[in-house]
Design a protein around this motif. Structure first.
Motif, mmCIF file in Angstrom:
data_model
loop_
_atom_site.group_PDB
_atom_site.id
_atom_site.type_symbol
_atom_site.label_atom_id
_atom_site.label_comp_id
_atom_site.label_asym_id
_atom_site.label_seq_id
_atom_site.Cartn_x
_atom_site.Cartn_y
_atom_site.Cartn_z
ATOM 1 N N LYS A 1 30.226 49.951 83.968
ATOM 2 C CA LYS A 1 30.425 49.383 82.632
ATOM 3 C C LYS A 1 29.460 48.220 82.387
ATOM 4 C CE LYS A 1 35.331 50.444 82.146
ATOM 5 N NZ LYS A 1 36.653 49.857 81.928
ATOM 6 N N ARG A 2 29.259 47.402 83.407
ATOM 7 C CA ARG A 2 28.362 46.253 83.270
ATOM 8 C C ARG A 2 26.932 46.722 83.013
ATOM 9 N NH1 ARG A 2 26.477 42.803 87.859
ATOM 10 N NH2 ARG A 2 25.585 40.977 86.852
ATOM 11 N N ARG A 3 26.485 47.725 83.757
ATOM 12 C CA ARG A 3 25.129 48.258 83.551
ATOM 13 C C ARG A 3 24.988 48.835 82.143
ATOM 14 N NH1 ARG A 3 21.702 48.805 87.885
ATOM 15 N NH2 ARG A 3 22.667 48.357 89.867
ATOM 16 N N ALA B 1 18.367 40.900 81.391
ATOM 17 C CA ALA B 1 19.268 41.934 81.918
ATOM 18 C C ALA B 1 19.009 42.173 83.398
ATOM 19 C CB ALA B 1 19.101 43.228 81.137
ATOM 20 N N CYS B 2 17.731 42.205 83.777
ATOM 21 C CA CYS B 2 17.396 42.415 85.191
ATOM 22 C C CYS B 2 17.917 41.275 86.057
ATOM 23 C CB CYS B 2 15.878 42.550 85.354
ATOM 24 S SG CYS B 2 15.246 44.082 84.676
ATOM 25 N N GLU B 3 17.824 40.070 85.551
ATOM 26 C CA GLU B 3 18.315 38.914 86.289
ATOM 27 C C GLU B 3 19.832 39.005 86.472
ATOM 28 O OE1 GLU B 3 18.620 34.164 85.530
ATOM 29 O OE2 GLU B 3 16.761 35.147 84.912
ATOM 30 N N GLU B 4 20.538 39.381 85.418
ATOM 31 C CA GLU B 4 22.010 39.493 85.489
ATOM 32 C C GLU B 4 22.440 40.634 86.418
ATOM 33 O OE1 GLU B 4 24.564 37.702 84.233
ATOM 34 O OE2 GLU B 4 23.084 36.224 83.549
ATOM 35 N N LEU B 5 21.680 41.729 86.405
ATOM 36 C CA LEU B 5 22.050 42.878 87.230
ATOM 37 C C LEU B 5 21.507 42.782 88.654
ATOM 38 C CD1 LEU B 5 21.503 45.748 84.631
ATOM 39 C CD2 LEU B 5 23.679 44.810 85.420
#
Length: 148
Positions: free
Chosen positions: A24-26, A43-47
């Motif tokens: 769900k997060r992705r 987004a890359c940093e958060e994931l």
């Protein structure tokens, strides 16, 4: 001019869906980057992944989503019939052979009854006789004395 109706939910639509929190997060981050709400670097940093991995996963996700939207034949899909195991198939064939043999024998019996009814069912004529009761020996008091 203002719009009348519901406000767009965007990535918030992912919340009630069935799936893991990770997935769900992705999906939420994929949707936010597509909508322009955040940039890919954020987004890359958060994931916790690199941009190349992000783009690969997002492309794969979009490809699978696109495949789901392809037109299909109308109506319910046909039920897939389970194929029996070889051993079960052999047993079923034996059973069919046995039942066919029984059916053939029943047909022959029916034909014999039709053509030769007196052979199959012999008519009984006359009175049925019963066995007579066995004879009893005379009591010991009436027997003659043995000769010695």
């Amino acid at each position: 001019m203002s719009r009348i109706g519901r406000k767009p939910q965007g990535a918030a639509l992912v919340g009630p869906l069935a799936g893991s929190e990770h997935a769900k997060r992705r999906m939420t981050w994929f949707l936010q980057t597509l909508a322009g709400q955040c940039d890919v670097a954020q987004a890359c940093e958060e994931l916790g992944i690199r941009e190349s991995r992000f783009f690969a996963q997002r492309s794969r996700w979009l490809q699978q989503a696109l495949r789901l939207l392809e037109p299909r034949s109308p109506g319910r899909p046909p039920k897939s019939e389970e194929t029996p195991e070889p051993e079960e198939l052999r047993l079923l064939r034996e059973k069919v052979g046995e039942l066919e043999a029984r059916a053939a024998a029943a047909e022959v019996r029916a034909e014999l009854v039709r053509v030769l009814p007196h052979v199959i069912h012999s008519p009984r004529t006359g009175k049925k006789t019963t066995r007579t009761a066995p004879r009893r020996c005379a009591p010991a008091s009436r027997r003659p004395a043995p000769v010695a």
